[in-house]
Write a protein that holds these residues in place. Sequence first.
Motif, PDB file in Angstrom:
ATOM      1  N   ASP A 139      31.948  57.223  44.254  1.00 43.41           N
ATOM      2  CA  ASP A 139      32.155  56.853  42.850  1.00 43.41           C
ATOM      3  C   ASP A 139      33.169  55.706  42.783  1.00 43.41           C
ATOM      4  N   PRO A 140      32.672  54.457  42.944  1.00 42.07           N
ATOM      5  CA  PRO A 140      33.591  53.315  42.962  1.00 42.07           C
ATOM      6  C   PRO A 140      34.310  53.095  41.630  1.00 42.07           C
ATOM      7  N   GLU A 141      33.824  53.752  40.572  1.00 41.43           N
ATOM      8  CA  GLU A 141      34.442  53.568  39.245  1.00 41.43           C
ATOM      9  C   GLU A 141      35.546  54.583  38.963  1.00 41.43           C
ATOM     10  N   TYR A 142      35.771  55.512  39.893  1.00 37.99           N
ATOM     11  CA  TYR A 142      36.761  56.581  39.644  1.00 37.99           C
ATOM     12  C   TYR A 142      38.130  56.000  39.273  1.00 37.99           C
ATOM     13  N   ARG A 145      37.232  57.807  45.861  1.00 35.47           N
ATOM     14  CA  ARG A 145      36.054  56.974  45.527  1.00 35.47           C
ATOM     15  C   ARG A 145      35.029  57.019  46.651  1.00 35.47           C
ATOM     16  N   GLU A 199      41.308  55.399  46.738  1.00 33.18           N
ATOM     17  CA  GLU A 199      40.176  54.836  47.498  1.00 33.18           C
ATOM     18  C   GLU A 199      39.443  55.931  48.274  1.00 33.18           C
TER      19      GLU A 199
END
Length: 294
Positions: free
Chosen positions: A196-199, A191, A188
């Motif tokens: 980058d919430p898709e990491y 991210r 988290e």
Amino acid sequence: MSCHDAHHMTQSLLDREEYIEQAYFFRVYRERLEQNTPAQEILGLIREEILATTRLPMAIDFLAAELALHGRVSDGMARLSHYFTPFQTFVVSKAEDEQSRMDMRIALQVLEREAEYRSESPEPAAMFVYQFECLARNRLGYDYGLRAVAGDPLYNDDWRDWIERIRMQLGTVDFADLLYLRSQFHVEEIRRRNRDPEYRPSYPVLFGIQEGRIAWANLGKDPLYMFAALQRQLGYPAVPRSKPASSRPLFEPAVEMRFQRLEARLAMLESETKGEFDLSKFYKEPRVEPSDET
């Protein structure tokens, strides 16, 4: 396939009732050792109390036979690798090792609490931290200790790979760091930092957000603080500690009196042989004392 993997394949998780009976076995074994009952006798007695629908009575028979032959319970446990985990065997073997500082009563308490936790809904993360803290607190050594931990059927391949990896890194990397880096909290953070919430990490995440937060808060500190926080915050099982030396008398009062009387007699005999025997010390009112035979 390594011999470690082959060893692991012989072991699978047991039914819940096995762990409940194991916890009872380790507890009663410890309590009777504290009463100075010989180990061989303890095994014979406990066997009758254990639930006959479990495999434990047969295991106890085997342990009793091994104890009679070799004088060590851990040798029997090692040969029952489909029933006892490598960690259980390792802890008992350390307690039986004269060079080790591990006390058998603490070893049995460690295994009792571990079996209790197994009988609930054990989480690999909590079990690992419990086993690691046992190694740390009792100075059992990480090399063979973590090898034994990795052989536990509770852990999947991701866990075993990680345990093998940190076995090499311990001593150079802070333990809290190792835990933090494999936590969802760390994911988290990346991210958030990189927006980058898709990491997705390229490695398996083994610890949750809360574990990661607690590890991060304890970076650079004594790992015992982290263990205590995990127990407080997340209900991780607590590791038994050796009790401080008891202030209770070594012997019961009646036995203590008998020892004092024997000491007085010895002192009397010694002074008699030296020609220093002074009868005047004994010119007191006669007092009725219980005879030695009572």
